[in-house]
Design an enzyme around this catalytic site. Structure first.
Site, short mmCIF file in Angstrom:
data_model
loop_
_atom_site.label_atom_id
_atom_site.label_comp_id
_atom_site.label_asym_id
_atom_site.label_seq_id
_atom_site.Cartn_x
_atom_site.Cartn_y
_atom_site.Cartn_z
N LYS A 114 2.01 -44.21 25.50
CA LYS A 114 3.15 -44.95 24.96
C LYS A 114 4.43 -44.62 25.71
O LYS A 114 5.24 -45.50 25.98
CB LYS A 114 3.34 -44.65 23.47
CG LYS A 114 2.33 -45.34 22.57
CD LYS A 114 2.79 -45.29 21.12
CE LYS A 114 1.70 -45.77 20.16
NZ LYS A 114 2.10 -45.63 18.76
N LYS A 197 -8.96 -53.57 24.64
CA LYS A 197 -9.02 -53.55 23.18
C LYS A 197 -8.12 -54.64 22.58
O LYS A 197 -7.05 -54.91 23.11
CB LYS A 197 -8.51 -52.16 22.74
CG LYS A 197 -8.72 -51.83 21.29
CD LYS A 197 -8.26 -50.41 21.01
CE LYS A 197 -7.75 -50.34 19.58
NZ LYS A 197 -7.16 -49.06 19.24
N LYS A 200 -2.16 -55.39 19.21
CA LYS A 200 -0.92 -56.15 19.14
C LYS A 200 0.02 -55.79 20.29
O LYS A 200 0.83 -56.59 20.70
CB LYS A 200 -0.22 -55.92 17.81
CG LYS A 200 0.19 -54.49 17.66
CD LYS A 200 1.04 -54.18 16.50
CE LYS A 200 1.51 -52.74 16.59
NZ LYS A 200 0.51 -51.74 17.00
#
Ligand code: TRP
Length: 334
Positions: A114, A197, A200
């Site tokens: 991230k 995967k 969102k």
């Protein structure tokens, strides 16, 4: 003997859960109401570790909770609540932060991914301590089992390490939790990029099936899902990842084993198969979508359900936190 305890958390970071969330988490939450003392938490405090807007977060927290109830969580059997309603989460997180090494936290792969995605300048300290807040979520409730995706294994390891460290240093306080990883649906992938995967944060809208989406767009996305050259419906992860993904979805939604699906669709084209997948998706999603809409139409009633959940959650969290305060050496309030 009391039932084993289960706890899981789900982030309110989208306007709808998607099929991956549903099969990997939500459906499992519903199943685990049977045989477990279940706690499920909308983790709004985790959602603020990246940039967000207050009004959007508030809306999404309600939408997330409504979908959980709509999918079958029964407030009389499970404790469904919002993380920020139970102050002990942040309180325990601080104690655990002080037991965590910099290197230990820095090794978390989700943090590394991230922070790489957002860039160093917009990576906050909250993202760094995210897994420790997650550990607090779990340990507060003395959970035995934690249903999560395979990507959360490392966070569960950290949780166990922190529990053991605290227990060792201050005396037995926390139950050591185990991850409960749902088999068969670890790999629900993006319809447009079947090697990635369904997520969102990385999928395009065309690659994601949203639980609250209308039937028309859902069907269109499935019919347009990237398939592979050839025309056979066979489960071949390597050469036919698109069809493998659709087979996995169809099998999970209908309970039909994949080999049986392969036999059923032998000699039929992709079109027929995709139409059936679309039907199975719609059959699952429609009732949940309708119940969610109803729940959201009466916000006050929904908020009351969450308030009742918070009361039940707080009772357990407060008991653990009282022990923690005492063992960690905090002065009692006279
Ligand atoms: N990190 C989890 C995820 O992204 C969400 C989460 C937060 C969680 N707290 C939790 C999961 C506690 C299980 C238990 O999926």
């Amino acid at each position: 003997m009391a039932s084993p305890r289960v706890l899981s958390g789900i982030q309110p970071t989208a306007d709808s859960f998607h099929l991956g969330n549903y099969l990997g988490a939500v459906r499992q939450y519903v199943a685990m109401q049977e045989g477990y003392d279940a706690f499920y938490c909308v983790v709004d405090l985790h959602a603020i570790t990246v940039e967000y807007q207050a009004e959007v977060l508030r809306r999404r927290s309600r939408v997330a909770a409504a979908q959980l109830f709509a999918a079958g969580l029964d407030p009389d059997r499970s404790t469904v609540f919002v993380q920020s309603h139970v102050r002990e989460h942040t309180e325990l997180a601080w104690v655990l932060i002080c037991l965590t090494g910099m290197g230990e936290a820095g090794r978390m792969t989700q943090f590394k991914d991230k922070s790489a995605r957002y860039g160093e300048g917009s990576t906050g300290v909250g993202l760094f301590t995210y897994p420790i807040l997650q550990a607090a979520d779990i340990l507060l409730y003395q959970a035995n089992k934690v249903p999560v995706g395979a990507d959360q294994k490392q966070h569960l390891e950290l949780t166990r390490d922190l529990a053991q460290r605290f227990n060792h240093r201050f005396g037995e306080t926390f139950t050591l939790p185990e991850p409960y990883i749902v088999k068969g649906v670890e790999k629900i992938t993006d319809l447009q990029d079947p090697l990635a995967k369904m997520s969102k944060s990385s999928s395009s809208p065309a690659g994601i099936l949203d639980l609250l989406e209308q039937p028309g767009p859902l069907r269109k996305k499935i019919m347009r899902a990237v398939t592979d050259t050839g025309s056979e419906i066979v489960f071949d992860e390597e050469n036919k990842p698109g069809i493998a993904n659709l087979l996995r979805i169809q099998s999970a939604l209908t309970g039909t084993p994949i080999p049986e699906l392969e036999a059923r669709y032998a000699g039929q084209g992709y079109g027929t198969f995709k139409k059936d997948v679309a039907e199975a998706v719609e059959e699952t999603f429609a009732p949940i979508r309708e119940r969610t809409e109803k729940l959201l139409a009466d916000e006050a009633a929904l908020d009351r359900m969450l308030a009742a959940g918070a009361v039940k959650a707080r009772a357990v969290a407060a008991e653990t936190m009282e022990k923690v305060r005492d063992r960690a050496g905090f002065l009692p309030v006279a």
